[in-house]
Design a protein around this motif. Structure first.
Motif, mmCIF file in Angstrom:
data_model
loop_
_atom_site.group_PDB
_atom_site.id
_atom_site.type_symbol
_atom_site.label_atom_id
_atom_site.label_comp_id
_atom_site.label_asym_id
_atom_site.label_seq_id
_atom_site.Cartn_x
_atom_site.Cartn_y
_atom_site.Cartn_z
ATOM 1 N N ASP A 1 6.835 -5.072 -7.233
ATOM 2 C CA ASP A 1 6.748 -3.614 -7.315
ATOM 3 C C ASP A 1 6.481 -3.184 -8.764
ATOM 4 O OD1 ASP A 1 6.738 -1.063 -6.293
ATOM 5 O OD2 ASP A 1 8.931 -0.886 -6.203
ATOM 6 N N TYR A 2 5.507 -2.317 -8.926
ATOM 7 C CA TYR A 2 5.083 -1.783 -10.230
ATOM 8 C C TYR A 2 4.486 -2.846 -11.156
ATOM 9 C CZ TYR A 2 7.163 2.672 -9.012
ATOM 10 O OH TYR A 2 7.443 3.855 -8.389
ATOM 11 N N GLU A 3 3.991 -3.937 -10.570
ATOM 12 C CA GLU A 3 3.324 -4.954 -11.381
ATOM 13 C C GLU A 3 1.921 -4.480 -11.761
ATOM 14 O OE1 GLU A 3 2.163 -9.725 -11.225
ATOM 15 O OE2 GLU A 3 3.435 -8.862 -9.664
ATOM 16 N N ILE A 4 1.450 -4.927 -12.902
ATOM 17 C CA ILE A 4 0.074 -4.690 -13.344
ATOM 18 C C ILE A 4 -0.717 -5.959 -13.078
ATOM 19 C CG2 ILE A 4 -1.430 -4.136 -15.291
ATOM 20 C CD1 ILE A 4 0.933 -2.663 -16.560
ATOM 21 N N ILE A 5 -1.784 -5.848 -12.291
ATOM 22 C CA ILE A 5 -2.569 -7.023 -11.913
ATOM 23 C C ILE A 5 -4.028 -6.819 -12.306
ATOM 24 C CG2 ILE A 5 -1.008 -7.590 -10.023
ATOM 25 C CD1 ILE A 5 -2.984 -6.378 -8.075
ATOM 26 N N ASP A 6 -4.797 -7.919 -12.282
ATOM 27 C CA ASP A 6 -6.203 -7.867 -12.656
ATOM 28 C C ASP A 6 -7.071 -7.456 -11.477
ATOM 29 O OD1 ASP A 6 -5.746 -8.696 -15.292
ATOM 30 O OD2 ASP A 6 -5.775 -10.813 -14.711
ATOM 31 N N GLU B 1 -4.369 2.865 -9.460
ATOM 32 C CA GLU B 1 -2.995 2.713 -8.981
ATOM 33 C C GLU B 1 -2.994 2.763 -7.461
ATOM 34 O OE1 GLU B 1 -0.542 5.625 -10.877
ATOM 35 O OE2 GLU B 1 -0.964 4.869 -12.903
ATOM 36 N N HIS B 2 -2.281 1.829 -6.849
ATOM 37 C CA HIS B 2 -2.326 1.682 -5.392
ATOM 38 C C HIS B 2 -0.929 1.481 -4.814
ATOM 39 C CE1 HIS B 2 -6.713 1.029 -5.670
ATOM 40 N NE2 HIS B 2 -6.420 0.308 -6.750
ATOM 41 N N THR B 3 -0.770 1.883 -3.560
ATOM 42 C CA THR B 3 0.430 1.567 -2.782
ATOM 43 C C THR B 3 0.032 0.581 -1.695
ATOM 44 O OG1 THR B 3 1.395 3.755 -3.173
ATOM 45 C CG2 THR B 3 2.279 2.485 -1.342
ATOM 46 N N ILE B 4 0.794 -0.496 -1.588
ATOM 47 C CA ILE B 4 0.554 -1.512 -0.558
ATOM 48 C C ILE B 4 1.665 -1.400 0.481
ATOM 49 C CG2 ILE B 4 0.263 -3.959 -0.073
ATOM 50 C CD1 ILE B 4 -0.462 -4.349 -3.033
ATOM 51 N N TYR B 5 1.279 -1.250 1.743
ATOM 52 C CA TYR B 5 2.229 -1.126 2.841
ATOM 53 C C TYR B 5 2.200 -2.407 3.681
ATOM 54 C CZ TYR B 5 1.744 3.920 1.869
ATOM 55 O OH TYR B 5 1.711 5.160 1.269
ATOM 56 N N ILE C 1 8.945 0.633 7.048
ATOM 57 C CA ILE C 1 7.753 -0.045 6.539
ATOM 58 C C ILE C 1 7.927 -0.347 5.055
ATOM 59 C CG2 ILE C 1 5.319 0.335 5.960
ATOM 60 C CD1 ILE C 1 5.081 1.835 8.649
ATOM 61 N N THR C 2 7.627 -1.580 4.679
ATOM 62 C CA THR C 2 7.779 -2.032 3.299
ATOM 63 C C THR C 2 6.614 -1.513 2.458
ATOM 64 O OG1 THR C 2 8.851 -4.032 4.105
ATOM 65 C CG2 THR C 2 8.007 -4.087 1.846
ATOM 66 N N LYS C 3 6.894 -1.096 1.228
ATOM 67 C CA LYS C 3 5.796 -0.669 0.365
ATOM 68 C C LYS C 3 6.124 -0.961 -1.100
ATOM 69 C CE LYS C 3 7.296 4.196 0.237
ATOM 70 N NZ LYS C 3 6.879 5.602 0.521
ATOM 71 N N ILE C 4 5.092 -1.272 -1.843
ATOM 72 C CA ILE C 4 5.206 -1.464 -3.283
ATOM 73 C C ILE C 4 4.062 -0.713 -3.963
ATOM 74 C CG2 ILE C 4 6.307 -3.728 -3.072
ATOM 75 C CD1 ILE C 4 3.577 -4.935 -3.944
ATOM 76 N N ARG C 5 4.221 -0.466 -5.259
ATOM 77 C CA ARG C 5 3.178 0.176 -6.053
ATOM 78 C C ARG C 5 2.664 -0.826 -7.086
ATOM 79 N NH1 ARG C 5 7.305 2.267 -3.453
ATOM 80 N NH2 ARG C 5 8.487 1.900 -5.329
ATOM 81 N N VAL C 6 1.341 -0.860 -7.263
ATOM 82 C CA VAL C 6 0.753 -1.749 -8.285
ATOM 83 C C VAL C 6 -0.310 -0.962 -9.052
ATOM 84 C CG1 VAL C 6 1.152 -3.870 -6.986
ATOM 85 C CG2 VAL C 6 -1.003 -2.656 -6.698
ATOM 86 N N LYS C 7 -0.585 -1.453 -10.263
ATOM 87 C CA LYS C 7 -1.680 -0.906 -11.066
ATOM 88 C C LYS C 7 -2.674 -2.027 -11.303
ATOM 89 C CE LYS C 7 -2.692 1.545 -15.374
ATOM 90 N NZ LYS C 7 -2.108 2.159 -16.596
ATOM 91 N N VAL C 8 -3.957 -1.761 -11.015
ATOM 92 C CA VAL C 8 -5.016 -2.748 -11.176
ATOM 93 C C VAL C 8 -5.827 -2.379 -12.402
ATOM 94 C CG1 VAL C 8 -7.007 -3.882 -10.112
ATOM 95 C CG2 VAL C 8 -5.096 -3.081 -8.671
ATOM 96 N N LYS C 9 -5.954 -3.345 -13.326
ATOM 97 C CA LYS C 9 -6.702 -3.084 -14.575
ATOM 98 C C LYS C 9 -7.980 -3.912 -14.646
ATOM 99 C CE LYS C 9 -3.990 -6.430 -17.280
ATOM 100 N NZ LYS C 9 -5.068 -7.414 -17.511
#
Length: 348
Positions: free
Chosen positions: A246-251, A309-313, A340-348
């Motif tokens: 959750d709230y990870e920054i990914i490529d 920035e995205h939410t994954i469900y 329902i499970t959800k996390i937020r991520v930021k894609v750079k």
């Protein structure tokens, strides 16, 4: 000095000890004892010689005190299953509720070895008027609104108690139970929340009535907003995302989303992924396709992640036709969270 790259348990309380499994960092089918979550209502009991005897009394034809040495020499049953605390994910309820603020790590899985309770009851015999089986642990202490010390005690309906998968366990993952996980005997009730799997078994009593102990009629009861109270029993269908965090920054580009899903007294049949909560696509279920009742299922999904920035469900379904709801059933004790499970991520 070499730094450790191993995860740690997450402490929720020290006295009594309550610790979470670092579930997002463990990708194995079985969780080592070191990382198995710890849930206690009281301090740990003292282990004495008496702990190695297990009396079965009450509505039986022949009361018997079984010795540890007798039980471990009987025909064994091995069961691979998960245990989940009924309060797992309690911290996610809104409005918040009192109790241990578990996140997602009050769940672990492994292989339990012992003897089916039904085998012991075949020896004692079951009286015709027996209705429930009460399990009393050696752990005890003071409970709210009760002046004297009480043991942790729970009951099962006779039908569930004599199910062949309900076992008296004395091993976990091929080794004797550890002190902190119920040595020498603990009950294992696959498919039901962990409160049913009483640790440090002191005695088993068959009764011809309904057990009314505080951990049966006050705690581990759903108190919904709009309906009558009812007991906590079978595990709800549920899931979690282990990667990304959750709230990870990914490529940007193709990234792996993975996690686990589980359900009580059934098996997971489908896991869906969404990026807007409306359109869903199937994740890939990993591992054996044979019966995985009461075991979690690993899943994965390859996502071509665009910048932003995205939410994954994540939503799991099971063989009983149950599906994770959009919103949890709020209840004042905070049991059974399975939205329902959800996390937020930021894609750079």
């Amino acid at each position: 000095m070499e730094l450790s790259n191993k995860p740690y348990l997450t402490t929720r309380s020290i006295n009594p000890e309550n610790q979470e499994t670092p579930i997002k960092f463990l990708k194995t089918e079985t969780i080592p004892t070191t990382y198995f979550f710890r849930r206690n209502h009281f301090q740990y009991p003292t282990i004495l010689n008496d702990n190695f005897f297990l009396p079965i009394t009450g509505q039986v034809k022949m009361p018997i005190v079984f010795q540890y040495s007798q039980i471990v020499q009987m025909e064994t049953t091995a069961i691979k299953c998960f245990l989940e605390c009924a309060g797992n994910k309690r911290s996610k309820f809104n409005p918040p509720v009192f109790g241990e603020q578990w996140e997602e790590g009050a769940i672990s899985q492994g292989e339990w070895k012992g003897i089916s309770l039904s085998c012991l009851l075949e020896i004692t015999g079951i009286a015709a008027d027996a209705r429930e089986v009460v399990f009393v642990g050696y752990d005890y202490g003071k409970q709210e609104d009760i002046e004297h010390h009480i043991p942790f005690a729970r009951s099962l309906p006779l039908e569930k108690a004599i199910h062949p998968d309900t076992i008296i366990a004395y091993e976990y993952n091929g080794r004797p139970l550890t002190y902190k996980h119920g040595f020498p005997f603990r009950l294992i009730v696959p498919g039901w929340y962990g409160m049913a799997s009483v640790k440090w078994l002191k005695k088993i009593i068959l009764i011809d009535d309904t057990f009314k102990g505080p951990f049966q009629t006050d705690d581990y009861v759903y108190y919904p907003k709009l309906s009558d109270p009812y007991p906590v029993t079978m595990v709800n269908v549920n899931s979690l995302i282990q990667k990304p965090l959750d709230y990870e920054i990914i490529d940007e580009g193709v990234t792996l989303i993975e996690g686990i899903a589980w359900s009580g007294e059934s098996e997971v049949t489908n896991v869906d992924i969404s990026f807007n909560g409306q359109q869903w696509v199937d994740a890939i279920l990993i591992g054996e396709t044979l019966d995985k009742t009461n075991r979690w299922t690993k899943w994965k999904f390859h996502w071509n992640a665009p910048k932003g920035e995205h939410t994954i469900y994540c939503r799991a379904s099971d063989s009983k036709g149950r599906k994770q709801p959009l919103e949890p059933m709020w209840n004042k004790k905070g049991y059974g969270y399975n939205a329902i499970t959800k996390i937020r991520v930021k894609v750079k």
